[in-house]
Design an enzyme around this catalytic site. Structure first.
Site, PDB file in Angstrom:
ATOM      1  N   GLY A  46      -8.085   6.038   0.700  1.00 61.64           N
ATOM      2  CA  GLY A  46      -7.967   6.935  -0.452  1.00 61.64           C
ATOM      3  C   GLY A  46      -6.704   6.634  -1.225  1.00 61.64           C
ATOM      4  O   GLY A  46      -5.723   6.118  -0.664  1.00 61.64           O
ATOM      5  N   GLN A  51       0.192   8.132  -7.007  1.00 63.00           N
ATOM      6  CA  GLN A  51       0.708   7.102  -6.098  1.00 63.00           C
ATOM      7  C   GLN A  51       0.915   5.761  -6.801  1.00 63.00           C
ATOM      8  O   GLN A  51       1.614   4.894  -6.291  1.00 63.00           O
ATOM      9  CB  GLN A  51      -0.256   6.892  -4.919  1.00 63.00           C
ATOM     10  CG  GLN A  51      -0.294   8.068  -3.968  1.00 63.00           C
ATOM     11  CD  GLN A  51      -1.233   7.793  -2.813  1.00 63.00           C
ATOM     12  OE1 GLN A  51      -2.422   7.966  -2.932  1.00 63.00           O
ATOM     13  NE2 GLN A  51      -0.692   7.331  -1.695  1.00 63.00           N
ATOM     14  N   CYS A  89      -0.659   7.734   5.159  1.00 57.11           N
ATOM     15  CA  CYS A  89      -0.656   7.712   3.700  1.00 57.11           C
ATOM     16  C   CYS A  89      -0.076   6.383   3.240  1.00 57.11           C
ATOM     17  O   CYS A  89       0.925   5.921   3.802  1.00 57.11           O
ATOM     18  CB  CYS A  89       0.206   8.865   3.183  1.00 57.11           C
ATOM     19  SG  CYS A  89       0.351   8.923   1.392  1.00 57.11           S
ATOM     20  N   LEU A  90      -0.695   5.782   2.236  1.00 54.34           N
ATOM     21  CA  LEU A  90      -0.192   4.507   1.730  1.00 54.34           C
ATOM     22  C   LEU A  90       1.224   4.647   1.161  1.00 54.34           C
ATOM     23  O   LEU A  90       1.941   3.659   1.051  1.00 54.34           O
ATOM     24  CB  LEU A  90      -1.140   3.940   0.660  1.00 54.34           C
ATOM     25  CG  LEU A  90      -2.517   3.499   1.167  1.00 54.34           C
ATOM     26  CD1 LEU A  90      -3.395   3.062   0.012  1.00 54.34           C
ATOM     27  CD2 LEU A  90      -2.387   2.377   2.193  1.00 54.34           C
ATOM     28  N   HIS A 131      -6.372  15.470   1.462  1.00 52.76           N
ATOM     29  CA  HIS A 131      -5.156  14.650   1.371  1.00 52.76           C
ATOM     30  C   HIS A 131      -4.940  14.158  -0.068  1.00 52.76           C
ATOM     31  O   HIS A 131      -3.843  14.277  -0.617  1.00 52.76           O
ATOM     32  CB  HIS A 131      -5.286  13.469   2.342  1.00 52.76           C
ATOM     33  CG  HIS A 131      -4.142  12.512   2.309  1.00 52.76           C
ATOM     34  ND1 HIS A 131      -3.285  12.326   3.370  1.00 52.76           N
ATOM     35  CD2 HIS A 131      -3.704  11.662   1.338  1.00 52.76           C
ATOM     36  CE1 HIS A 131      -2.364  11.423   3.048  1.00 52.76           C
ATOM     37  NE2 HIS A 131      -2.600  10.998   1.822  1.00 52.76           N
ATOM     38  N   GLU A 132      -5.995  13.615  -0.663  1.00 50.37           N
ATOM     39  CA  GLU A 132      -5.838  13.013  -1.997  1.00 50.37           C
ATOM     40  C   GLU A 132      -5.644  14.082  -3.078  1.00 50.37           C
ATOM     41  O   GLU A 132      -4.860  13.893  -4.001  1.00 50.37           O
ATOM     42  CB  GLU A 132      -7.036  12.123  -2.329  1.00 50.37           C
ATOM     43  CG  GLU A 132      -7.266  10.964  -1.362  1.00 50.37           C
ATOM     44  CD  GLU A 132      -6.041  10.106  -1.089  1.00 50.37           C
ATOM     45  OE1 GLU A 132      -5.161  10.000  -1.968  1.00 50.37           O
ATOM     46  OE2 GLU A 132      -5.946   9.548   0.018  1.00 50.37           O
ATOM     47  N   HIS A 135      -2.164  15.245  -3.301  1.00 54.50           N
ATOM     48  CA  HIS A 135      -1.292  14.346  -4.071  1.00 54.50           C
ATOM     49  C   HIS A 135      -1.207  14.779  -5.541  1.00 54.50           C
ATOM     50  O   HIS A 135      -0.175  14.599  -6.185  1.00 54.50           O
ATOM     51  CB  HIS A 135      -1.833  12.907  -4.044  1.00 54.50           C
ATOM     52  CG  HIS A 135      -1.362  12.085  -2.880  1.00 54.50           C
ATOM     53  ND1 HIS A 135      -0.035  11.797  -2.647  1.00 54.50           N
ATOM     54  CD2 HIS A 135      -2.055  11.458  -1.890  1.00 54.50           C
ATOM     55  CE1 HIS A 135       0.066  11.027  -1.557  1.00 54.50           C
ATOM     56  NE2 HIS A 135      -1.140  10.818  -1.084  1.00 54.50           N
TER      57      HIS A 135
HETATM   58 ZN    ZN Z   1      -1.611   9.727   0.576  1.00 54.08          ZN
END
Ligand code: ZN
Length: 155
Positions: A46, A51, A89-90, A131-132, A135
């Site tokens: 995701g 991000q 998380c990236l 999660h997304e 963000h």
């Molecule tokens: Zn994330």
């Protein structure tokens, strides 16, 4: 398509609230394509627009290989149950923690054609939706983590 740079925790942009998309322009569609490519290149499941430094309410998710979900202005309309998750998380590379997320959520959004779409997600997909979408409000999983995992706890 272009691979975009993923911002890391500590970058203030990740803490800002994203604005809704009011018009789906070619530029927005290019952003969505680039986000999908960036997510795949980073082996993520995701990615949210903030991000990659764009404060717009756009998310891409691929919790199952080949099943790309693109969400514009997503909202969680229902959430039920609770599940313990291992979350990463990236933007927080190399780290994982334990969180609690709903077992099942319903998400309403626009697709790239501007049509309203609804998704029901359970387990990993429900986790990814939460999660997304977090963000988009400047929230990271490390804000709600119960405990970070040590390296020897990761398989
Ligand atoms: Zn994330």
């Amino acid at each position: 398509m272009a691979k975009l740079k993923i911002l890391k925790v500590g970058d203030e942009t990740l803490r800002k609230k994203s604005r809704p998309v009011d018009k789906i322009t070619p530029r927005i569609l290019t952003l969505i394509d680039d986000m999908a490519q960036t997510m795949r290149a980073a082996n993520g499941c995701g990615l949210a627009a903030p991000q990659v430094g764009v404060l717009r309410r756009i998310v891409v998710i691929e919790a199952e290989p080949g099943k790309l979900i693109e969400l514009i202005n997503p909202e969680i309309t229902e959430a039920s149950g609770e599940r313990e998750c291992i979350e990463g998380c990236l933007s927080v590379p190399g780290k994982y923690g334990l969180t609690k997320r709903p077992e099942r959520v319903v998400v309403r959004a626009l697709d790239r054609n501007g049509n309203t779409v609804e998704y029901v997600g359970t387990e990993l997909l429900a986790q990814a939706f939460c999660h997304e979408i977090d963000h988009l409000d400047g929230k990271l999983y490390i804000d709600i983590v119960e405990r970070m995992l040590r390296e020897d706890e990761l398989e």
